[in-house]
Design an enzyme around this catalytic site. Structure first.
Site, mmCIF file in Angstrom:
data_model
loop_
_atom_site.group_PDB
_atom_site.id
_atom_site.type_symbol
_atom_site.label_atom_id
_atom_site.label_comp_id
_atom_site.label_asym_id
_atom_site.label_seq_id
_atom_site.Cartn_x
_atom_site.Cartn_y
_atom_site.Cartn_z
ATOM 1 N N ILE A 36 0.828 -1.201 0.000
ATOM 2 C CA ILE A 36 0.000 0.000 0.000
ATOM 3 C C ILE A 36 0.864 1.253 0.000
ATOM 4 O O ILE A 36 0.571 2.239 -0.683
ATOM 5 C CB ILE A 36 -0.940 0.013 1.224
ATOM 6 N N GLU A 37 1.946 1.211 0.748
ATOM 7 C CA GLU A 37 2.792 2.397 0.881
ATOM 8 C C GLU A 37 3.547 2.753 -0.391
ATOM 9 O O GLU A 37 3.549 3.910 -0.818
ATOM 10 C CB GLU A 37 3.789 2.201 2.030
ATOM 11 N N THR A 38 4.216 1.780 -0.991
ATOM 12 C CA THR A 38 5.121 2.115 -2.101
ATOM 13 C C THR A 38 5.072 1.147 -3.283
ATOM 14 O O THR A 38 5.957 1.174 -4.124
ATOM 15 C CB THR A 38 6.585 2.161 -1.612
ATOM 16 N N TYR A 93 -7.397 4.290 5.131
ATOM 17 C CA TYR A 93 -6.096 3.672 4.897
ATOM 18 C C TYR A 93 -6.016 2.342 5.619
ATOM 19 O O TYR A 93 -5.617 1.322 5.043
ATOM 20 C CB TYR A 93 -4.985 4.595 5.390
#
Length: 354
Positions: free
Chosen positions: A144-146, A335
């Site tokens: 999800i982050e990168t 999120y």
């Protein structure tokens, strides 16, 4: 949650990104019967660094062991970046759930997650065991982050934190502290401040750690002798697991449970808005708001009510301790729900391929 087959563009290149230009239809026909007026605008001048804040920052950093010259040199390297202000003013989490989750829950991201899990199976299993965190949560966070290190951000970290710390009043104190933490981090980890890039909020590497989190939760998981969250997937894997462990993750405990609302009215309990947990499960569940799938749940444990906006309706979930831990990574319930649901998809597909 069904996997959407729409292959969405990475966040870094979406036309919706507030800092990008060039997404207009350049080939639109021009009406040549009318004169074309061209508006000439003068760029806004760069704001002047408030001297009082500068003096306060220098004093704070000197109390941490830096010399005045070192602090002034660090400040001199930083530049104001208007794009940072633009980006933080239009967060993705401001979208309703039905527009938010399709950005993240895609087949492309799922395939990348399974490939990342397979490639780093040993490190992920070791981190899950050492820190008592389910492997799918570790894999989901990095995805999800990168997108597994593919999109770690292109903002100079020093500029991002400087801009937010001195010119973004809503959270200036927080980001000014992170700017100071960055100075410590660069010295401790021997990072090249001139090439250090990250998100508009100053988060770095595979797991997007802000400087204070990098300093306090990063681990040398590959045994190289340094904590490299920028280039070492193993260090990132171990550090994400450690972060969750340190924030109270409970192995094999439920994260969030779907609810059914049998009333035409909204639930009596207030929807969680970022505060510390104060409700108990018994405060949220009622004859008209119950678990979609019946199961035994400790009614005395702390919990939150999560509301997800769908088209024309609202979904409700019961968020438990582990969901709250995910919000320590990013306080948005959207999120955290995206991470949780993605982790469930990863686990299901990973287990099916064993």
């Amino acid at each position: 949650m069904p996997i959407l087959r729409a292959y969405l563009a990475p966040l870094a290149v979406l036309c919706l990104s507030s800092y990008l230009i060039g997404c207009s239809t350049a080939n639109d026909p021009v009406n040549t019967t009318q004169p074309i007026s061209v508006a000439v605008t003068t760029p806004a001048p760069t704001p002047v660094l408030p001297e009082a804040l500068k003096a306060e920052f220098i004093k704070t950093q000197m109390a941490q062991g830096f010399t005045k010259a070192e602090v002034e040199t660090f400040l001199a390297k930083a530049k104001y970046n208007q794009a940072v202000i633009d980006a933080i003013s239009r967060p993705w989490e401001a979208k309703p759930w039905h527009k938010y989750y399709p950005i993240f829950l895609t087949e492309k991201r799922l395939d990348a997650g399974l490939a990342f899990w397979k490639k780093h199976e040993k490190a992920i299993a070791k981190a899950a065991s050492n820190y008592q965190v389910e492997p799918q949560i570790i894999v989901a966070i990095i995805g999800i982050e990168t997108f597994y290190g593919q999109y770690t951000g292109n903002y100079p970290v020093i500029d991002a934190l400087y801009t937010l710390g001195f010119y973004y009043e809503p959270r200036a104190t927080f980001f000014r502290k992170e700017f100071g933490e960055l100075m410590k981090l660069v010295k401790e980890e021997h990072l090249d401040i001139d090439s250090l890039k990250g998100s508009y909020a100053g988060a770095m590497g595979f797991g997007q750690f802000i400087p204070s989190s990098y300093r306090h939760y990063a681990v040398d998981f590959d045994g190289s002798g340094n904590r490299d969250l920028l280039k070492s997937p193993d260090d990132a894997i171990g550090s994400v697991a450690n972060y969750f462990h340190e924030h109270g993750w409970q192995l094999n405990a439920p994260v969030a449970l779907p609810l059914v609302n049998r009333s035409a009215n909204a639930p009596k309990a207030k929807v969680w808005a970022g505060e510390k947990l104060h409700y108990k499960v018994s405060d949220i569940l009622s004859p008209t708001l119950s678990l979609t799938n019946a199961r035994d749940v400790d009614a005395s444990q702390k919990a939150m009510l999560i509301e997800l906006e769908q088209v024309g309706s609202k979904d409700y979930w019961l968020g438990l301790n582990n969901f709250y831990v995910i919000t320590r990574y990013n306080r948005s319930p959207l999120y955290s729900m995206a991470v949780y649901q993605f982790s469930q998809q990863l686990k299901q597909q990973h287990d099916a391929k064993k």
